[in-house]
Design a protein around this motif. Structure first.
Motif, PDB file in Angstrom:
ATOM      1  N   ILE A  69       0.850  -1.191   0.000  1.00  0.00           N
ATOM      2  CA  ILE A  69       0.000   0.000   0.000  1.00  0.00           C
ATOM      3  C   ILE A  69       0.883   1.237   0.000  1.00  0.00           C
ATOM      4  O   ILE A  69       1.988   1.214   0.531  1.00  0.00           O
ATOM      5  N   PRO A  70       0.422   2.348  -0.600  1.00  0.00           N
ATOM      6  CA  PRO A  70       1.240   3.566  -0.601  1.00  0.00           C
ATOM      7  C   PRO A  70       1.259   4.205   0.778  1.00  0.00           C
ATOM      8  O   PRO A  70       0.307   4.055   1.544  1.00  0.00           O
ATOM      9  N   PRO A  71       2.336   4.913   1.147  1.00  0.00           N
ATOM     10  CA  PRO A  71       2.375   5.606   2.432  1.00  0.00           C
ATOM     11  C   PRO A  71       1.264   6.649   2.506  1.00  0.00           C
ATOM     12  O   PRO A  71       0.885   7.238   1.502  1.00  0.00           O
ATOM     13  N   GLN A  72       0.739   6.885   3.680  1.00  0.00           N
ATOM     14  CA  GLN A  72      -0.362   7.821   3.878  1.00  0.00           C
ATOM     15  C   GLN A  72       0.016   9.242   3.506  1.00  0.00           C
ATOM     16  O   GLN A  72      -0.837  10.024   3.134  1.00  0.00           O
ATOM     17  N   ALA A  73       1.276   9.609   3.615  1.00  0.00           N
ATOM     18  CA  ALA A  73       1.697  10.971   3.299  1.00  0.00           C
ATOM     19  C   ALA A  73       1.458  11.293   1.827  1.00  0.00           C
ATOM     20  O   ALA A  73       1.307  12.451   1.462  1.00  0.00           O
ATOM     21  N   ASP A  74       1.393  10.259   0.974  1.00  0.00           N
ATOM     22  CA  ASP A  74       1.183  10.474  -0.448  1.00  0.00           C
ATOM     23  C   ASP A  74      -0.291  10.529  -0.834  1.00  0.00           C
ATOM     24  O   ASP A  74      -0.633  10.852  -1.952  1.00  0.00           O
ATOM     25  N   LEU A  75      -1.177  10.179   0.094  1.00  0.00           N
ATOM     26  CA  LEU A  75      -2.598  10.139  -0.207  1.00  0.00           C
ATOM     27  C   LEU A  75      -3.280  11.428   0.231  1.00  0.00           C
ATOM     28  O   LEU A  75      -2.853  12.089   1.168  1.00  0.00           O
ATOM     29  N   GLN A  76      -4.376  11.765  -0.440  1.00  0.00           N
ATOM     30  CA  GLN A  76      -5.173  12.921  -0.045  1.00  0.00           C
ATOM     31  C   GLN A  76      -6.033  12.498   1.145  1.00  0.00           C
ATOM     32  O   GLN A  76      -6.803  11.561   1.061  1.00  0.00           O
ATOM     33  N   ARG A  77      -5.891  13.179   2.248  1.00  0.00           N
ATOM     34  CA  ARG A  77      -6.680  12.844   3.431  1.00  0.00           C
ATOM     35  C   ARG A  77      -8.075  13.451   3.314  1.00  0.00           C
ATOM     36  O   ARG A  77      -8.228  14.560   2.839  1.00  0.00           O
ATOM     37  N   PRO A  78      -9.090  12.729   3.776  1.00  0.00           N
ATOM     38  CA  PRO A  78     -10.432  13.292   3.737  1.00  0.00           C
ATOM     39  C   PRO A  78     -10.565  14.441   4.733  1.00  0.00           C
ATOM     40  O   PRO A  78      -9.855  14.501   5.736  1.00  0.00           O
ATOM     41  N   ARG A  79     -11.472  15.345   4.419  1.00  0.00           N
ATOM     42  CA  ARG A  79     -11.719  16.468   5.319  1.00  0.00           C
ATOM     43  C   ARG A  79     -12.310  15.952   6.619  1.00  0.00           C
ATOM     44  O   ARG A  79     -13.091  15.020   6.625  1.00  0.00           O
ATOM     45  N   ARG A  80     -11.959  16.604   7.705  1.00  0.00           N
ATOM     46  CA  ARG A  80     -12.542  16.258   8.991  1.00  0.00           C
ATOM     47  C   ARG A  80     -13.703  17.195   9.279  1.00  0.00           C
ATOM     48  O   ARG A  80     -13.754  18.306   8.783  1.00  0.00           O
ATOM     49  N   GLY A  81     -14.619  16.747  10.085  1.00  0.00           N
ATOM     50  CA  GLY A  81     -15.731  17.599  10.474  1.00  0.00           C
ATOM     51  C   GLY A  81     -16.955  17.401   9.602  1.00  0.00           C
ATOM     52  O   GLY A  81     -17.054  16.462   8.824  1.00  0.00           O
ATOM     53  N   ARG A  82     -17.863  18.315   9.755  1.00  0.00           N
ATOM     54  CA  ARG A  82     -19.123  18.248   9.051  1.00  0.00           C
ATOM     55  C   ARG A  82     -18.951  18.577   7.572  1.00  0.00           C
ATOM     56  O   ARG A  82     -18.230  19.508   7.227  1.00  0.00           O
ATOM     57  N   PRO A  83     -19.611  17.828   6.690  1.00  0.00           N
ATOM     58  CA  PRO A  83     -19.482  18.149   5.270  1.00  0.00           C
ATOM     59  C   PRO A  83     -20.105  19.503   4.951  1.00  0.00           C
ATOM     60  O   PRO A  83     -21.066  19.917   5.587  1.00  0.00           O
ATOM     61  N   ARG A  84     -19.545  20.170   3.975  1.00  0.00           N
ATOM     62  CA  ARG A  84     -20.092  21.463   3.563  1.00  0.00           C
ATOM     63  C   ARG A  84     -21.395  21.276   2.811  1.00  0.00           C
ATOM     64  O   ARG A  84     -21.583  20.293   2.103  1.00  0.00           O
ATOM     65  N   LYS A  85     -22.260  22.252   2.965  1.00  0.00           N
ATOM     66  CA  LYS A  85     -23.539  22.209   2.277  1.00  0.00           C
ATOM     67  C   LYS A  85     -23.310  22.441   0.784  1.00  0.00           C
ATOM     68  O   LYS A  85     -22.576  23.339   0.386  1.00  0.00           O
ATOM     69  N   GLN A  86     -23.944  21.629  -0.023  1.00  0.00           N
ATOM     70  CA  GLN A  86     -23.838  21.765  -1.474  1.00  0.00           C
ATOM     71  C   GLN A  86     -24.972  22.652  -1.961  1.00  0.00           C
ATOM     72  O   GLN A  86     -26.146  22.287  -1.851  1.00  0.00           O
ATOM     73  N   TRP A  87     -24.646  23.806  -2.472  1.00  0.00           N
ATOM     74  CA  TRP A  87     -25.655  24.731  -2.991  1.00  0.00           C
ATOM     75  C   TRP A  87     -25.965  24.361  -4.433  1.00  0.00           C
ATOM     76  O   TRP A  87     -25.075  23.979  -5.198  1.00  0.00           O
ATOM     77  N   PRO A  88     -27.229  24.483  -4.818  1.00  0.00           N
ATOM     78  CA  PRO A  88     -27.564  24.180  -6.218  1.00  0.00           C
ATOM     79  C   PRO A  88     -26.888  25.205  -7.137  1.00  0.00           C
ATOM     80  O   PRO A  88     -26.787  26.382  -6.805  1.00  0.00           O
TER      81      PRO A  88
END
Length: 92
Positions: A69-88
């Motif tokens: 598996i690739p090292p974690q430093a090379d991967l994009q980490r998911p955002r922490r916290g509440r997801p942002r609201k998607q506006w139409p």
């Protein structure tokens, strides 16, 4: 590896760098190094240099490569916290 790679990356890396490369918590890696928590199978040995605890970079990279598996430093980490609201979208 050529000489330029050795000059740019240290041969020994500390607990903070190990945690960053693995995507693990620094406290978890410290517990591995102190023996309070067993490290994963095949993990390279920790070395003590005075008060500093380090791991050989090449040993750690070889261990990660053996996992496939690739090292974690090379991967994009998911955002922490509440997801942002998607506006139409208000496009044409």
């Amino acid at each position: 590896m050529d000489d330029n790679e050795h000059k740019e990356s240290p041969l020994l890396i500390g607990v903070r760098e190990v945690a960053h490369l693995l995507g693990a918590g620094e406290s978890t890696v410290r517990k591995w190094s102190s023996g309070h928590l067993p490290p994963p199978a095949g993990f390279p040995p920790f070395l003590k240099l005075g008060a500093r605890v380090v791991v050989r970079r090449r040993d750690l990279e070889a261990w990660v490569a053996s996992l496939g598996i690739p090292p974690q430093a090379d991967l994009q980490r998911p955002r922490r916290g509440r997801p942002r609201k998607q506006w139409p979208s208000t496009g044409p």
